[in-house]
Design a protein around this motif. Structure first.
Motif, PDB file in Angstrom:
ATOM      1  N   ASP A 151       0.802  -1.222   0.000  1.00 33.61           N
ATOM      2  CA  ASP A 151       0.000   0.000   0.000  1.00 33.61           C
ATOM      3  C   ASP A 151       0.838   1.276   0.000  1.00 33.61           C
ATOM      4  OD1 ASP A 151      -2.299  -1.559   0.170  1.00 33.61           O
ATOM      5  OD2 ASP A 151      -2.311  -1.506   2.372  1.00 33.61           O
ATOM      6  N   VAL A 152       2.144   1.160   0.252  1.00 35.07           N
ATOM      7  CA  VAL A 152       2.971   2.343   0.481  1.00 35.07           C
ATOM      8  C   VAL A 152       3.012   3.288  -0.721  1.00 35.07           C
ATOM      9  CG1 VAL A 152       5.365   3.104   0.829  1.00 35.07           C
ATOM     10  CG2 VAL A 152       4.351   1.411   2.362  1.00 35.07           C
ATOM     11  N   PRO A 153       3.286   2.827  -1.946  1.00 36.35           N
ATOM     12  CA  PRO A 153       3.313   3.785  -3.068  1.00 36.35           C
ATOM     13  C   PRO A 153       2.016   4.573  -3.219  1.00 36.35           C
ATOM     14  CG  PRO A 153       4.345   1.728  -3.726  1.00 36.35           C
ATOM     15  CD  PRO A 153       3.695   1.473  -2.394  1.00 36.35           C
ATOM     16  N   GLN A 154       0.877   3.899  -3.100  1.00 31.98           N
ATOM     17  CA  GLN A 154      -0.398   4.602  -3.239  1.00 31.98           C
ATOM     18  C   GLN A 154      -0.630   5.542  -2.062  1.00 31.98           C
ATOM     19  OE1 GLN A 154      -2.502   4.491  -5.984  1.00 31.98           O
ATOM     20  NE2 GLN A 154      -3.338   6.289  -4.933  1.00 31.98           N
ATOM     21  N   ALA A 155      -0.219   5.142  -0.862  1.00 36.92           N
ATOM     22  CA  ALA A 155      -0.368   6.010   0.308  1.00 36.92           C
ATOM     23  C   ALA A 155       0.431   7.297   0.131  1.00 36.92           C
ATOM     24  CB  ALA A 155       0.072   5.274   1.566  1.00 36.92           C
ATOM     25  N   LEU A 156       1.626   7.195  -0.437  1.00 37.96           N
ATOM     26  CA  LEU A 156       2.431   8.390  -0.696  1.00 37.96           C
ATOM     27  C   LEU A 156       1.760   9.267  -1.745  1.00 37.96           C
ATOM     28  CD1 LEU A 156       6.040   6.862  -0.782  1.00 37.96           C
ATOM     29  CD2 LEU A 156       4.983   8.178   1.065  1.00 37.96           C
ATOM     30  N   THR A 157       1.230   8.660  -2.791  1.00 38.86           N
ATOM     31  CA  THR A 157       0.535   9.412  -3.832  1.00 38.86           C
ATOM     32  C   THR A 157      -0.675  10.145  -3.251  1.00 38.86           C
ATOM     33  OG1 THR A 157       1.234   7.826  -5.519  1.00 38.86           O
ATOM     34  CG2 THR A 157      -0.655   9.217  -6.043  1.00 38.86           C
ATOM     35  N   ASP A 158      -1.435   9.465  -2.398  1.00 38.64           N
ATOM     36  CA  ASP A 158      -2.609  10.079  -1.773  1.00 38.64           C
ATOM     37  C   ASP A 158      -2.207  11.216  -0.841  1.00 38.64           C
ATOM     38  OD1 ASP A 158      -4.125   8.218  -3.113  1.00 38.64           O
ATOM     39  OD2 ASP A 158      -4.421   6.911  -1.369  1.00 38.64           O
ATOM     40  N   LEU A 159      -1.107  11.032  -0.123  1.00 36.50           N
ATOM     41  CA  LEU A 159      -0.633  12.052   0.813  1.00 36.50           C
ATOM     42  C   LEU A 159      -0.277  13.333   0.072  1.00 36.50           C
ATOM     43  CD1 LEU A 159       0.034  12.316   3.885  1.00 36.50           C
ATOM     44  CD2 LEU A 159       2.352  11.588   3.324  1.00 36.50           C
ATOM     45  N   VAL A 160       0.436  13.192  -1.027  1.00 38.14           N
ATOM     46  CA  VAL A 160       0.827  14.357  -1.814  1.00 38.14           C
ATOM     47  C   VAL A 160      -0.399  15.012  -2.454  1.00 38.14           C
ATOM     48  CG1 VAL A 160       2.081  15.089  -3.885  1.00 38.14           C
ATOM     49  CG2 VAL A 160       3.180  13.566  -2.225  1.00 38.14           C
ATOM     50  N   ALA A 161      -1.324  14.200  -2.948  1.00 40.92           N
ATOM     51  CA  ALA A 161      -2.526  14.738  -3.592  1.00 40.92           C
ATOM     52  C   ALA A 161      -3.380  15.538  -2.616  1.00 40.92           C
ATOM     53  CB  ALA A 161      -3.350  13.603  -4.193  1.00 40.92           C
ATOM     54  N   ALA A 162      -3.350  15.144  -1.342  1.00 42.35           N
ATOM     55  CA  ALA A 162      -4.169  15.814  -0.335  1.00 42.35           C
ATOM     56  C   ALA A 162      -3.486  17.027   0.275  1.00 42.35           C
ATOM     57  CB  ALA A 162      -4.537  14.822   0.773  1.00 42.35           C
ATOM     58  N   ASP A 163      -2.240  17.243  -0.064  1.00 44.25           N
ATOM     59  CA  ASP A 163      -1.495  18.348   0.537  1.00 44.25           C
ATOM     60  C   ASP A 163      -2.097  19.679   0.118  1.00 44.25           C
ATOM     61  OD1 ASP A 163       0.689  19.535   1.999  1.00 44.25           O
ATOM     62  OD2 ASP A 163       1.595  20.025   0.069  1.00 44.25           O
ATOM     63  N   ASP A 164      -2.404  20.528   1.101  1.00 39.09           N
ATOM     64  CA  ASP A 164      -3.061  21.800   0.820  1.00 39.09           C
ATOM     65  C   ASP A 164      -2.170  22.973   1.212  1.00 39.09           C
ATOM     66  OD1 ASP A 164      -3.111  21.453   3.531  1.00 39.09           O
ATOM     67  OD2 ASP A 164      -5.225  21.931   3.793  1.00 39.09           O
ATOM     68  N   GLY A 165      -0.878  22.790   1.056  1.00 42.43           N
ATOM     69  CA  GLY A 165       0.050  23.846   1.431  1.00 42.43           C
ATOM     70  C   GLY A 165      -0.088  25.078   0.551  1.00 42.43           C
ATOM     71  N   PRO A 166       0.370  26.235   1.016  1.00 42.14           N
ATOM     72  CA  PRO A 166       0.296  27.469   0.231  1.00 42.14           C
ATOM     73  C   PRO A 166       1.173  27.355  -1.009  1.00 42.14           C
ATOM     74  CG  PRO A 166       1.716  27.773   2.149  1.00 42.14           C
ATOM     75  CD  PRO A 166       1.067  26.427   2.312  1.00 42.14           C
ATOM     76  N   SER A 167       0.719  27.935  -2.113  1.00 38.69           N
ATOM     77  CA  SER A 167       1.439  27.811  -3.373  1.00 38.69           C
ATOM     78  C   SER A 167       2.517  28.887  -3.473  1.00 38.69           C
ATOM     79  CB  SER A 167       0.481  27.895  -4.555  1.00 38.69           C
ATOM     80  OG  SER A 167       1.169  27.586  -5.740  1.00 38.69           O
ATOM     81  N   LEU A 168       3.609  28.646  -2.777  1.00 35.10           N
ATOM     82  CA  LEU A 168       4.736  29.575  -2.823  1.00 35.10           C
ATOM     83  C   LEU A 168       5.269  29.699  -4.243  1.00 35.10           C
ATOM     84  CD1 LEU A 168       6.893  31.289  -1.361  1.00 35.10           C
ATOM     85  CD2 LEU A 168       8.148  29.164  -0.938  1.00 35.10           C
ATOM     86  N   SER A 169       5.347  28.569  -4.952  1.00 33.03           N
ATOM     87  CA  SER A 169       5.937  28.610  -6.291  1.00 33.03           C
ATOM     88  C   SER A 169       5.085  29.448  -7.253  1.00 33.03           C
ATOM     89  CB  SER A 169       6.127  27.197  -6.831  1.00 33.03           C
ATOM     90  OG  SER A 169       4.904  26.589  -7.169  1.00 33.03           O
TER      91      SER A 169
END
Length: 338
Positions: free
Chosen positions: A105-123
């Motif tokens: 499950d680890v690869p998908q868990a990492l993908t989901d974690l990044v997809a859910a990230d709501d950090g400010p768009s500094l870039s």
């Protein structure tokens, strides 16, 4: 590299001690760290973060005039351990409990974690609106890591085996330019910093950056210097690679908008393509293979990635909030000007 300026009583005591012969530090310093501080914020604690950075650097290139024997002085390690415990508690509070994960499950868990990230768009802010001085601040903030880019994650190589080790070496080889100095990512970053008129010496800007910036660096060292956190270190690297390509495209476009030359933007342009490839290697070949080999460490991989994203959110918010308020994101103003 001269010792940094202290930022409070604990860092002052340690930095003063490092200027002398290695010896036992007073026990009351550690007692201060283990005392109940439920109302503080270790990630934004200037005294704590510069203390950790100062201790960690003894395991990298060291400090001018500091005896190398301090690296393994037992009382300093005890003190550092107490500081790390506070930092770790803050991280666990920040990211919450890790989910129960099977190795597959680890690869998908990492993908989901990044997809859910709501950090400010500094870039996005940098691409569209950042001034030249703000871009210089951003590069100053990032220089603490990028002048030694890849080094913290290299600690994991001798602690791995099989596919995970091979995948990490493939990523790190690219980071180090395949052994060619001019292609090393740290050197490409120096080209950008040099165009901006900044000091390009290793760790030149440590005193200028705030605790939140030091925390992004200390997180890597925390994971890298402890074998027990090898899974978290891989998760951290995976999170960086998975969230790198698009932001670096934005940084490159932002610098071009401000007049940046091809040499100045090459660091960011290089990461657009390289990290798109690294993302797949890190997620599946590195983290997936590691979790398969050590399934009891699967949650550590998630924790490392979640911590990386969480601390980066705090870092990005600090820069954006500072600029929105019309103030510098640095602790002290930049001296160099183009």
């Amino acid at each position: 590299m001269r010792l940094p300026e202290s930022r409070g009583p604990l860092s002052r005591a340690v930095i003063d001690a490092l200027g002398g012969e290695p010896g036992t530090l007073p026990a009351d310093l550690t007692a201060c760290l283990v005392a109940d501080r439920s109302d503080d914020d270790p990630i934004r604690d200037e005294d704590l973060q510069i203390l950790l950075f100062t201790c960690y650097e003894l395991h990298y290139r060291g400090w001018d005039g500091v005896d190398d024997r301090w690296e393994w002085e037992p009382s300093l390690l005890v003190l550092r351990g107490a500081a790390e415990a506070r930092f770790e508690r803050a991280l666990r509070h920040l990211v919450g409990p890790a989910p129960t994960l099977r190795a597959q499950d680890v690869p998908q868990a990492l993908t989901d974690l990044v997809a859910a990230d709501d950090g400010p768009s500094l870039s996005v802010e940098i691409r569209r609106r950042a001034t030249l001085d703000q871009f210089r601040e951003f590069v100053t903030q990032r220089s603490v890591y990028h002048f030694r880019e890849a080094d913290p994650h290299t600690w994991a190589i001798p602690r791995l085996d099989g596919r995970a080790k091979a995948a990490l070496i493939e990523i790190q080889s690219d980071e180090y330019g395949g052994g060619q100095l001019s292609r090393m990512h740290a050197e490409l970053f120096r080209d950008a910093a040099r165009w901006l008129g900044l000091d390009t010496r290793y760790a030149a800007h440590v005193d200028a950056v705030p605790a939140v910036t030091l925390a992004t660096n200390n997180l890597m060292s925390l994971f890298g210097l402890h074998r027990r956190w090898r899974g978290a270190l891989l998760g951290h690297l995976a999170a960086l690679e998975m969230t790198s390509s698009l932001p670096n495209r934005n940084y490159g476009e932002g610098l071009r908008r401000l007049g940046g030359t091809p040499d100045a933007t090459r660091f960011y342009d290089e990461h657009v393509e390289a990290d798109a490839v690294h993302e797949q290697i890190a997620t599946h070949d590195m983290c997936g293979a590691f979790a398969t080999a050590e399934p009891d460490r699967a949650a550590d991989v998630w924790f490392g990635a979640a911590s990386a994203l969480a601390v980066e959110r705090i870092f990005g918010a600090h820069l954006l909030d500072s600029w929105a308020a019309g103030r510098s994101s640095l602790r002290s103003p930049l001296g160099a000007r183009r």
